[in-house]
Design a protein around this motif. Structure first.
Motif, PDB file in Angstrom:
ATOM      1  N   GLY A  28      68.302  24.263  54.951  1.00  0.00           N
ATOM      2  CA  GLY A  28      67.963  25.679  54.882  1.00  0.00           C
ATOM      3  C   GLY A  28      69.209  26.553  54.882  1.00  0.00           C
ATOM      4  N   LEU A  29      70.184  26.207  55.737  1.00  0.00           N
ATOM      5  CA  LEU A  29      71.446  26.954  55.754  1.00  0.00           C
ATOM      6  C   LEU A  29      72.136  26.840  54.407  1.00  0.00           C
ATOM      7  CD1 LEU A  29      72.845  26.050  59.301  1.00  0.00           C
ATOM      8  CD2 LEU A  29      72.180  28.317  58.465  1.00  0.00           C
ATOM      9  N   GLY A  49      67.260  36.647  57.091  1.00  0.00           N
ATOM     10  CA  GLY A  49      67.679  35.267  56.847  1.00  0.00           C
ATOM     11  C   GLY A  49      67.350  34.306  57.976  1.00  0.00           C
ATOM     12  N   TRP A  50      67.665  34.667  59.221  1.00  0.00           N
ATOM     13  CA  TRP A  50      67.440  33.740  60.334  1.00  0.00           C
ATOM     14  C   TRP A  50      65.950  33.449  60.502  1.00  0.00           C
ATOM     15  CZ3 TRP A  50      64.308  35.140  64.326  1.00  0.00           C
ATOM     16  CH2 TRP A  50      64.067  36.504  64.490  1.00  0.00           C
ATOM     17  N   ALA A  51      65.097  34.475  60.275  1.00  0.00           N
ATOM     18  CA  ALA A  51      63.656  34.260  60.411  1.00  0.00           C
ATOM     19  C   ALA A  51      63.134  33.427  59.245  1.00  0.00           C
ATOM     20  CB  ALA A  51      62.927  35.595  60.494  1.00  0.00           C
ATOM     21  N   ALA A  52      63.710  33.635  58.047  1.00  0.00           N
ATOM     22  CA  ALA A  52      63.310  32.830  56.890  1.00  0.00           C
ATOM     23  C   ALA A  52      63.656  31.362  57.139  1.00  0.00           C
ATOM     24  CB  ALA A  52      64.000  33.344  55.628  1.00  0.00           C
ATOM     25  N   LEU A  53      64.839  31.132  57.698  1.00  0.00           N
ATOM     26  CA  LEU A  53      65.237  29.755  58.026  1.00  0.00           C
ATOM     27  C   LEU A  53      64.262  29.144  59.026  1.00  0.00           C
ATOM     28  CD1 LEU A  53      67.244  27.419  57.903  1.00  0.00           C
ATOM     29  CD2 LEU A  53      68.634  28.588  59.616  1.00  0.00           C
ATOM     30  N   ALA A  54      63.913  29.918  60.065  1.00  0.00           N
ATOM     31  CA  ALA A  54      62.965  29.417  61.062  1.00  0.00           C
ATOM     32  C   ALA A  54      61.620  29.093  60.414  1.00  0.00           C
ATOM     33  CB  ALA A  54      62.780  30.453  62.182  1.00  0.00           C
ATOM     34  N   LEU A  55      61.138  29.969  59.541  1.00  0.00           N
ATOM     35  CA  LEU A  55      59.851  29.726  58.875  1.00  0.00           C
ATOM     36  C   LEU A  55      59.933  28.516  57.945  1.00  0.00           C
ATOM     37  CD1 LEU A  55      57.940  32.931  57.787  1.00  0.00           C
ATOM     38  CD2 LEU A  55      57.204  31.093  59.271  1.00  0.00           C
ATOM     39  N   GLY A  56      61.101  28.330  57.316  1.00  0.00           N
ATOM     40  CA  GLY A  56      61.273  27.157  56.457  1.00  0.00           C
ATOM     41  C   GLY A  56      61.146  25.873  57.267  1.00  0.00           C
ATOM     42  N   VAL A  57      61.812  25.845  58.418  1.00  0.00           N
ATOM     43  CA  VAL A  57      61.751  24.654  59.266  1.00  0.00           C
ATOM     44  C   VAL A  57      60.323  24.460  59.800  1.00  0.00           C
ATOM     45  CG1 VAL A  57      62.618  23.568  61.374  1.00  0.00           C
ATOM     46  CG2 VAL A  57      64.179  24.843  59.893  1.00  0.00           C
ATOM     47  N   ILE A  58      59.665  25.560  60.195  1.00  0.00           N
ATOM     48  CA  ILE A  58      58.275  25.462  60.660  1.00  0.00           C
ATOM     49  C   ILE A  58      57.380  24.919  59.542  1.00  0.00           C
ATOM     50  CG2 ILE A  58      56.246  26.851  61.292  1.00  0.00           C
ATOM     51  CD1 ILE A  58      58.143  28.683  62.883  1.00  0.00           C
ATOM     52  N   SER A  59      57.542  25.444  58.325  1.00  0.00           N
ATOM     53  CA  SER A  59      56.732  24.993  57.193  1.00  0.00           C
ATOM     54  C   SER A  59      56.913  23.496  56.955  1.00  0.00           C
ATOM     55  CB  SER A  59      57.135  25.732  55.911  1.00  0.00           C
ATOM     56  OG  SER A  59      57.041  27.117  56.084  1.00  0.00           O
ATOM     57  N   ALA A  60      58.150  23.031  57.110  1.00  0.00           N
ATOM     58  CA  ALA A  60      58.440  21.634  56.787  1.00  0.00           C
ATOM     59  C   ALA A  60      57.977  20.681  57.877  1.00  0.00           C
ATOM     60  CB  ALA A  60      59.946  21.455  56.543  1.00  0.00           C
ATOM     61  N   ILE A 108      61.269  28.952  52.969  1.00  0.00           N
ATOM     62  CA  ILE A 108      62.285  30.008  53.000  1.00  0.00           C
ATOM     63  C   ILE A 108      62.028  31.037  51.901  1.00  0.00           C
ATOM     64  CG2 ILE A 108      64.740  30.470  52.574  1.00  0.00           C
ATOM     65  CD1 ILE A 108      65.375  27.885  54.067  1.00  0.00           C
ATOM     66  N   ARG A 109      61.682  30.567  50.718  1.00  0.00           N
ATOM     67  CA  ARG A 109      61.453  31.507  49.609  1.00  0.00           C
ATOM     68  C   ARG A 109      60.255  32.417  49.885  1.00  0.00           C
ATOM     69  NH1 ARG A 109      66.082  31.459  48.261  1.00  0.00           N
ATOM     70  NH2 ARG A 109      66.892  30.453  46.405  1.00  0.00           N
ATOM     71  N   VAL A 110      59.180  31.848  50.443  1.00  0.00           N
ATOM     72  CA  VAL A 110      58.008  32.666  50.759  1.00  0.00           C
ATOM     73  C   VAL A 110      58.367  33.704  51.827  1.00  0.00           C
ATOM     74  CG1 VAL A 110      55.709  32.638  51.809  1.00  0.00           C
ATOM     75  CG2 VAL A 110      56.313  30.933  50.085  1.00  0.00           C
ATOM     76  N   ALA A 111      59.114  33.280  52.841  1.00  0.00           N
ATOM     77  CA  ALA A 111      59.513  34.198  53.905  1.00  0.00           C
ATOM     78  C   ALA A 111      60.372  35.334  53.340  1.00  0.00           C
ATOM     79  CB  ALA A 111      60.269  33.442  55.001  1.00  0.00           C
TER      80      ALA A 111
END
Lengths: 197, 197, 197
Positions: free
Chosen positions: A156-157, A114-125, A104-107
Motif C-alpha cells: 500500500g505504501l 492517504g493514511w486512512a486509504a492505506l488503512a482501508l486497503g489493509v482492512i479490505s485485504a 486504496i483506490r476506492v478509499a
C-alpha cells in the motif's frame, strides 16, 4: 482494470474460503457461504465504514456467481488442492495484493486522506480472511503471521509512493500487486514467522 | 473534555487488547491489531449504527498512534503487567466508565432518546472487549460477568439522572465515570460472580 | 402484519438465544445479551447494509422488552425446554420463516432487485443465529446444516413467485412462512444432514 482486480481478488479469496469450509466438514451450502464471506467480507466492511451502501455484493450478482464457481472449483479440485499447497498460497498472496490496491483506490475516490486509504486497503485485504477464520472458530491467520499484513502495508505504501511519482495507473497497480505477492511468497518460502499458509 | 475521555478510554482498552493478544502468543502486528480493535471497536459499531461515517479511527490518525503506543507499553511492561493484575483491572474498569459516558453523549448529539442513548453507551463500552474475545476465540468476558455490563448500565442511568438534575457537564462526566469504576472494582474485590478480570 | 411477523420472529429467536446462553452457563445478563443479539442481529445487519439507520432495535424499545421477556421465559421454562426439544426446533423454524419474509419485504421497500432482496431475506433470517454461535464459540449451525438455509432460499423464491402471480399480501406471507417451517421440520424429522436443531 480495477473491476478486473476486484473480481480476480474475490475469486481467489472465495476459493480459499471454500477450501477452508471443506476442511471443517461443511456441506456445499456452508462452503458457499464461507466462500462468499471470505471473498466479499473485506469489501463489505469497507462499504459500511465509508457509507457506500449497499455494498457491491448486493449491487451486482457477479459476486454470488463467483462464490458459486469457487465452491465448485474447491469441491471438484479437492484432491488436486491437497497436493497443491503452493498454489493455494500463491492465490492467497495474489488476493492480498489485488485487494490492497482496490481498497486504496476506492478509499481515495471517497476523498479519504492517504493514511486512512492505506488503512482501508489493509482492512479490505485482510478482513475477509479474518471473518473466514472467526466463523470457523480459529484464531485468525492475519493476527498470527506478521508478514501477512506487513506485505499489505508495504504494498500500500508503494502504491501511494508510485502515485506521488506520477506512475501511470496500470503500471502502478501491477507493480503494487506484484510487491505484495513477492513479499508474501518470500515470507512463506523462507519460513519467516512459522510461515506456511 | 469528551475528546480527552475518548482518547483515555481508547488507550486503556488498547492496552488491555495488546496484553490479551500477547497472552495468545501473537506477534507485534497481531497485538497491534487486537489493541486497535479493542480500543476502537465500540466507537466503530456506534458510528455504523447511527450512520456517522467514516468512524473516528478513519478520521483522525490519533487512534492508530494510541494503539501503537499501547502495544509498546504492553510489550515493554510485560513483566510488570503480570505482577500488576490489579492495575489492569483498574484500567479496564476505567475504560468502561469513560466509554459509557462518551457513547451516551454522542448518541444524544444524534438526537436519540434516552433509552437508546443508554443502550449505545453500553454497546460503546463493551463491544471492543467483546470483539477482542471473539477474535481470540474465547466466550466474551462481558457475557460471563454480570457486574461488568451492569456497572455500565448503572453509570449510564446515573448520567441521565444527573442531566435531569441540571448537574454541570464536567462534574456529571467525572461522577458517572467514577460510579462505573467503583462498582466494577467492588465487584472484583468482593469476587461477585467469579469476578477477577 | 409485517410488524407482527417481525416481533414474533424476534421473540422466537430471542428465546433460542437465551436458551443457548444458558447452556454456556451464562448469567442473566449474558443470556439477555445473547437473546438480543440473536433476535435483532439479522435485522441489524440488514439495516447496516441498506443504510437504514439507526436499526430498528434503537428506534423502538420493544426489542429490548422482547429480549427481556424471552430471557425470563428461557430461565423459568428451563426444565420444560430440556424436555421439549421439538418445541425449540419448531420455534427456530418459525423464526426463519418469519424473518425471510420481513427481510425480503424491507429490501423491496428499499428498491433492491429480486435477487438482492432474496439474499437480504436469507441474511436477515440466518445472521442472528450465526452471531449467537460465533459469540458462544461454536461453528455456526447455519454453515453445518444444508437444509437450514436452503429452507430460507426456497421460501424466499416462493414469496417472489407468489408476488409475480398476484397473490394477496397476507396469503403470500403466511404461505411463504409455512413453506420454510415445513421444509425445515421435514429436514429435522427425516434427519437430513445430521439434522436435529
Amino acid at each position: 482494470m480495477l473491476l478486473l482486480w476486484d473480481i480476480l481478488g474475490t475469486f481467489v479469496f472465495c476459493v480459499s474460503g471454500a477450501i477452508a469450509g471443506r476442511q471443517n466438514q461443511m456441506d456445499w451450502f456452508g462452503m458457499f457461504v464461507v466462500a462468499l464471506v471470505t471473498g466479499t467480507g473485506g469489501g463489505m466492511l469497507r462499504s459500511l465504514l465509508i457509507g457506500d451502501l449497499p455494498p457491491a455484493f448486493l449491487k451486482d450478482p457477479i459476486y454470488f456467481i463467483v462464490a458459486g464457481v469457487a465452491t465448485v472449483v474447491a469441491v471438484v479440485g479437492a484432491n488436486a488442492w491437497s497436493r497443491m499447497r503452493r498454489a493455494v498460497s500463491v492465490m492467497d498472496a495474489l488476493g492480498l495484493g489485488l485487494f490492497v490496491v482496490t481498497g486504496i483506490r476506492v478509499a481515495q475516490a471517497h476523498d479519504l486522506p492517504g493514511w486512512a486509504a492505506l488503512a482501508l486497503g489493509v482492512i479490505s485485504a485482510t478482513f475477509g480472511g479474518l471473518l473466514r477464520d472467526v466463523i470457523r472458530n480459529e484464531v485468525p491467520l492475519v493476527l498470527r503471521k506478521e508478514i501477512y499484513a506487513t506485505a499489505c502495508i508495504v504494498g500500500g505504501l508503494a502504491l501511494l509512493g508510485l502515485d506521488a511519482l506520477g506512475m501511470p495507473e496500470e503500471s502502478a497497480l501491477i507493480a503494487t500487486t506484484g510487491i505484495v505477492v513477492i513479499i508474501r511468497l518470500l515470507a512463506i518460502r523462507y519460513a519467516i514467522h512459522q510461515s506456511e499458509a
